[in-house]
Write a protein that holds these residues in place. Structure first.
Motif: not given
Length: 401
Positions: A304-310, A340-346, A289-291, A312-317
């Motif tokens: 990393g930005r490609k994984i974030a976009a990927l 744009p799909n960042t949920l939270i930062q560790e 559910h979270v990448a 987002d394609t599956w509507h995952r944060p």
């Protein structure tokens, strides 16, 4: 502009951290970092990758990134080869930002937020510091330097007081791993009733002390087999965790998908994955559910930005990992603001208020549970001059000369 030299720096005290500096004929230097197996990473950089870098235009980041991982032993892994490529990639983005006079998050498309929530990974001052990366009875560096944020000892023994303290400091989310000692005792094959009761205690203390005012993320470090991981997931559901992170080894999309179907809690995966391809498999299988991405291991900011976009394609944060070094933390913050799909930062307050400040000029500003964009060109962070004067420093340079 051409790359004239590639430099690595490793200290004995912080022996898991390796910094990479990319020098150019314009006098601009890019700074990158990765973590763990520093000696092997440095050897790969100088013995194999330097020849693919020297004399090239450092702004051709995408092309260089492909060349760095286009090796038979560096396909979709988090081994030394991929960690080396990650550090170099981060350094190239730092250099790119410096050339343009803009922060890296601007080079990645600009900030999507004014501020981003953080959660506190409840590590202590010695957690993963120097060679201490192997858990010993779940201690992960207990008994080290004293300070106000020895959060590892706190979550293991005073989780209620820790949750109250985090909330007092404006931090509304925490990550803990109280099941690790049991996994080490049984090799993750099973868990006894007594072990389960002991591991659940911190959750009971937190919810009794602060109710649902704080989020709890649960880290499992890939230590459990699937049946036991499912059993633990059910035991924790009454405490309403935010996510379960890496409950099993991240090498079977089908097994993780079975786990995800067995619980209502989100599955977070994974700091252990290299490149976008295993994320694609997990997303297609409905297994996460979270990448979560560690930029120092998975291919740098480019991947990393490609994984974030990927995701987002599956509507995952997207939720960048950080529990390593200060330059990697800065890179993660830039990545977080750019997606744009960042949920939270560790974040780890024992790190960014502690040993990070021994090494770098600045750390990301964190106030009242939020991190703010880094300022200045590039990553906005440099190694302190004192680092270059340390007696325990090993420097190696590969240059055109």
């Amino acid at each position: 502009m051409k790359i004239t030299a590639v430099e690595t720096l490793i200290t004995e005290e912080f022996a898991n951290v390796v910094w990479v500096r990319i020098h150019t004929d314009a006098g601009i230097v890019g700074l990158g970092e990765t973590f763990y197996g520093a000696g092997a990473v440095a050897a790969h950089i100088h013995d194999t990758l330097a020849g693919r870098l020297l004399g090239r235009d450092p702004l051709r980041i995408e092309a260089i990134n492909r060349d760095l991982v286009n090796l038979p032993m560096a396909q979709s892994s988090t081994g030394a080869e991929y960690r080396a490529a990650s550090a170099i990639d981060i350094a190239l983005w730092d250099l790119f930002g410096k050339v343009c006079g803009q922060p890296v998050h601007q080079m990645l498309g600009g900030a999507c937020f004014d501020k981003i929530r953080v959660y506190n990974t409840c590590a202590g001052y010695q957690y993963v510091r120097s060679h201490n990366i192997k858990p010993v009875s779940g201690s992960w560096g207990l008994g080290g330097a004293a300070g106000p944020y020895e959060d590892l000892d706190a979550f293991m023994n005073r989780a209620d007081a820790l949750a109250e303290n985090l909330l007092e400091n404006g931090i509304g989310a925490m990550k803990i791993w109280p099941f690790d000692p049991a996994a080490q005792e049984t090799n993750g094959i099973y868990i006894t009733a007594a072990q389960m009761k002991k591991a659940v205690e911190p959750f009971e203390k937190i919810r009794k002390a602060v109710g649902d005012k704080i989020e709890i993320m649960v880290e499992f470090h890939c230590l459990w087999n699937l049946p036991t991981a499912k059993l633990i997931a059910k035991a924790l559901e009454p405490y309403k965790p935010t996510w379960y992170e890496d409950p099993i080894r991240m090498n079977s999309a089908a097994a993780l998908a079975e786990y995800a179907r067995s619980t209502d809690v989100w599955v977070c995966a994974s700091e252990t994955l290299g490149s976008r391809y295993p994320y694609k498999d997990l997303l297609e299988a409905g297994a996460t559910h979270v990448a979560m991405v560690d930029l120092c291991w998975t291919g740098g900011l480019t991947e990393g930005r490609k994984i974030a976009a990927l995701a987002d394609t599956w509507h995952r944060p997207f939720a960048p990992h950080d529990c390593t070094g200060p330059v990697g933390f800065a890179a993660a913050v830039h990545a977080s603001f750019s997606q744009p799909n960042t949920l939270i930062q560790e974040s780890v307050r024992a790190f960014y208020t502690g040993w990070y400040k021994e090494l770098v000029t600045t750390v990301p500003r964190i106030e009242n549970g939020y991190v703010y964009p880094m300022e200045g060109p590039g990553l906005g962070v440099e190694l302190l001059p004192a680092v270059f004067e340390r007696p325990d420093l090993t420097r190696r340079i590969s240059s055109i000369d």
